[in-house]
Design a protein around this motif. Structure first.
Motif, PDB file in Angstrom:
ATOM      1  N   SER A  19       0.810  -1.230   0.000  1.00  0.00           N
ATOM      2  CA  SER A  19       0.000   0.000   0.000  1.00  0.00           C
ATOM      3  C   SER A  19       0.837   1.272   0.000  1.00  0.00           C
ATOM      4  O   SER A  19       0.289   2.359  -0.122  1.00  0.00           O
ATOM      5  CB  SER A  19      -0.938   0.003   1.213  1.00  0.00           C
ATOM      6  N   GLY A  23       7.155  -1.328  -1.229  1.00  0.00           N
ATOM      7  CA  GLY A  23       6.262  -2.423  -1.620  1.00  0.00           C
ATOM      8  C   GLY A  23       5.406  -2.066  -2.819  1.00  0.00           C
ATOM      9  O   GLY A  23       5.209  -2.875  -3.734  1.00  0.00           O
ATOM     10  N   PRO A 191      18.056  -1.970   1.381  1.00  0.00           N
ATOM     11  CA  PRO A 191      18.158  -0.551   1.040  1.00  0.00           C
ATOM     12  C   PRO A 191      18.733   0.236   2.213  1.00  0.00           C
ATOM     13  O   PRO A 191      18.614  -0.170   3.367  1.00  0.00           O
ATOM     14  CB  PRO A 191      16.693  -0.138   0.814  1.00  0.00           C
TER      15      PRO A 191
HETATM   16  N1  LIG Z   1      12.408   3.609   3.909  1.00  0.00           N
HETATM   17  C1  LIG Z   1      13.601   3.265   4.302  1.00  0.00           C
HETATM   18  O1  LIG Z   1      14.481   4.123   4.546  1.00  0.00           O
HETATM   19  C2  LIG Z   1      13.937   1.787   4.444  1.00  0.00           C
HETATM   20  C3  LIG Z   1      15.290   1.430   4.523  1.00  0.00           C
HETATM   21  C4  LIG Z   1      15.626   0.094   4.637  1.00  0.00           C
HETATM   22  C5  LIG Z   1      14.637  -0.867   4.666  1.00  0.00           C
HETATM   23  N2  LIG Z   1      13.331  -0.502   4.601  1.00  0.00           N
HETATM   24  C6  LIG Z   1      12.323  -1.572   4.662  1.00  0.00           C
HETATM   25  O2  LIG Z   1      11.499  -1.501   3.524  1.00  0.00           O
HETATM   26  C7  LIG Z   1      10.238  -2.110   3.807  1.00  0.00           C
HETATM   27  C8  LIG Z   1       9.130  -1.208   3.304  1.00  0.00           C
HETATM   28  O3  LIG Z   1       9.163   0.008   4.020  1.00  0.00           O
HETATM   29  P1  LIG Z   1       8.865   1.407   3.340  1.00  0.00           P
HETATM   30  O4  LIG Z   1      10.077   2.236   3.471  1.00  0.00           O
HETATM   31  O5  LIG Z   1       8.274   1.227   2.006  1.00  0.00           O
HETATM   32  O6  LIG Z   1       7.797   1.981   4.408  1.00  0.00           O
HETATM   33  P2  LIG Z   1       6.290   2.481   4.218  1.00  0.00           P
HETATM   34  O7  LIG Z   1       6.176   3.429   3.091  1.00  0.00           O
HETATM   35  O8  LIG Z   1       5.880   2.949   5.584  1.00  0.00           O
HETATM   36  O9  LIG Z   1       5.498   1.125   3.860  1.00  0.00           O
HETATM   37  C9  LIG Z   1       5.351   0.100   4.787  1.00  0.00           C
HETATM   38  C10 LIG Z   1       4.350  -0.918   4.275  1.00  0.00           C
HETATM   39  O10 LIG Z   1       4.237  -1.977   5.260  1.00  0.00           O
HETATM   40  C11 LIG Z   1       2.855  -2.214   5.489  1.00  0.00           C
HETATM   41  N3  LIG Z   1       2.646  -2.713   6.856  1.00  0.00           N
HETATM   42  C12 LIG Z   1       3.106  -2.186   8.018  1.00  0.00           C
HETATM   43  N4  LIG Z   1       2.636  -2.889   9.057  1.00  0.00           N
HETATM   44  C13 LIG Z   1       1.864  -3.885   8.547  1.00  0.00           C
HETATM   45  C14 LIG Z   1       1.076  -4.924   9.125  1.00  0.00           C
HETATM   46  N5  LIG Z   1       0.976  -5.076  10.451  1.00  0.00           N
HETATM   47  N6  LIG Z   1       0.411  -5.756   8.311  1.00  0.00           N
HETATM   48  C15 LIG Z   1       0.473  -5.605   6.965  1.00  0.00           C
HETATM   49  N7  LIG Z   1       1.191  -4.652   6.351  1.00  0.00           N
HETATM   50  C16 LIG Z   1       1.867  -3.780   7.142  1.00  0.00           C
HETATM   51  C17 LIG Z   1       2.174  -0.856   5.280  1.00  0.00           C
HETATM   52  O11 LIG Z   1       0.817  -1.044   4.895  1.00  0.00           O
HETATM   53  P3  LIG Z   1      -0.469  -0.714   5.785  1.00  0.00           P
HETATM   54  O12 LIG Z   1      -0.134   0.395   6.709  1.00  0.00           O
HETATM   55  O13 LIG Z   1      -1.521  -0.353   4.760  1.00  0.00           O
HETATM   56  O14 LIG Z   1      -0.779  -2.008   6.468  1.00  0.00           O
HETATM   57  C18 LIG Z   1       2.966  -0.326   4.084  1.00  0.00           C
HETATM   58  O15 LIG Z   1       2.431  -0.810   2.885  1.00  0.00           O
HETATM   59  C19 LIG Z   1      10.221  -2.352   5.323  1.00  0.00           C
HETATM   60  O16 LIG Z   1      10.470  -3.718   5.593  1.00  0.00           O
HETATM   61  C20 LIG Z   1      11.354  -1.484   5.829  1.00  0.00           C
HETATM   62  O17 LIG Z   1      11.909  -1.989   7.020  1.00  0.00           O
HETATM   63  C21 LIG Z   1      12.952   0.806   4.490  1.00  0.00           C
END
Ligand SMILES: NC(=O)c1ccc[n+]([C@@H]2O[C@H](COP(=O)([O-])OP(=O)(O)OC[C@H]3O[C@@H](n4cnc5c(N)ncnc54)[C@H](OP(=O)(O)O)[C@@H]3O)[C@@H](O)[C@H]2O)c1
Length: 276
Positions: A19, A23, A191
């Motif tokens: 969402s 992802g 990342p």
């Molecule tokens: N952004 C960064 O700097 C960064 C760096 C390294 C790694 N990452 C990793 O990348 C991945 C994606 O993060 P992002 O940066 O894209 O963050 P984001 O924009 O906040 O997206 C997080 C996603 O996870 C979903 N989510 C969270 N809790 C959930 C739950 N209980 N059940 C189902 N879905 C859930 C959210 O959907 P809903 O809220 O709709 O459920 C949302 O789609 C994560 O694993 C994060 O640790 C991010």
């Protein structure tokens, strides 16, 4: 024919946390390459809007499944629903994630428990459920979204985040070897700072926006590199030259000065945020 497609029947990719952020971009990337999509997260409207965008832009199917991965029953329910709807999953993207900010001792155990469920247990269980079917059918692609943080020493605060990502990296390396010879590729995607909603959810947008621009990557770039890496069968990918350099430094430097450096950065961060 593209090895990622199988004649008249399309392959299907299931993406958790579709969402928002990384992802969402990973879902678009798989759709661009002709995969049907199963989009999983809690926010239904977001998923439905993305499904329409995917169908309109790429002419593939997109299914929406609303699930809270903090519910221990969710992975099994997801697997059973795919089986009942006769949707074999050819690619699995374990992406859903967040952090619990603050010192471990100040947080609620229920919040830490939910983090372990979403970022460790559900990731492992979904690999355990979907991996064997992929091997039996002779094709599978699994991306487990970890982080650069999983390669660096732990810092105070956000305690289980880096620990969970280190788990995901090690598990992916092992699975990648286990499935060698089955045409099932497993990749830990690592990342560094990426533009998404992650830091808004964590409540530290203002603090991290002071980090140098060179450390940041766009989510669509992360997704494109991840897709290429899993197709090439790379067990681990770190996005960005600078992030690769930092991970390499953390690996080759003696651990004592590396930990001292982490502690000093932490003191700076605490000074900037009035002690927290
Ligand atoms: N952004 C960064 O700097 C960064 C760096 C390294 C790694 N990452 C990793 O990348 C991945 C994606 O993060 P992002 O940066 O894209 O963050 P984001 O924009 O906040 O997206 C997080 C996603 O996870 C979903 N989510 C969270 N809790 C959930 C739950 N209980 N059940 C189902 N879905 C859930 C959210 O959907 P809903 O809220 O709709 O459920 C949302 O789609 C994560 O694993 C994060 O640790 C991010």
């Amino acid at each position: 024919m593209d090895e990622n497609q199988k004649g008249d029947k399309k392959r299907t990719a299931l993406v958790t946390g579709a969402s928002a952020g990384i992802g969402r971009e990973l879902a678009l990337e798989f759709a661009k390459h002709g995969f049907d999509l199963v989009l999983v997260a809690r926010r239904k409207e977001r998923l439905e809007a993305l499904a329409q965008e995917i169908i309109g832009k790429f002419g593939v199917n997109a299914h929406v499944v609303v699930a809270d991965l903090a519910d221990p029953a969710a992975p099994r329910r997801l697997f059973d629903e795919m089986a009942a709807r006769h949707i074999p999953i050819d690619a699995l993207v374990n992406n859903a994630g967040y952090t619990v900010s603050g010192y471990f001792r100040d947080t609620k155990w229920d919040d830490q428990k939910a983090l372990i469920q979403v970022m460790v247990t559900a990731v492992a269980e979904l690999c355990h459920l979907f991996g064997p079917g992929m091997a039996a059918r002779g094709y599978g692609r699994i991306i487990n979204v970890a982080s650069l943080a999983g390669h660096l020493p732990g810092a105070a605060g956000g305690t289980l985040y880096a620990a969970s990502k280190a788990f995901v990296i090690k598990m992916s390396e092992s699975l990648s070897l286990e499935y060698q010879g089955h045409n099932v590729h497993v990749t830990a995607l690592c990342p560094g700072f990426t533009y998404s909603e992650f830091h808004d959810v964590a409540g530290n947008r203002e603090e991290v926006s002071k980090m140098p621009k060179a450390l940041w990557t766009d989510a669509d770039v992360v997704a494109r590199e991840a897709y290429r890496a899993v197709m090439e069968g790379r067990p681990v990918i770190i996005n960005g030259r600078l992030n690769n350099f930092l991970a390499w430094l953390a690996r080759i430097l003696p651990q004592v000065p590396v930990r001292k450096l982490m502690a000093r950065n932490q003191r700076n961060a605490k000074a900037k945020t009035n002690g927290r």
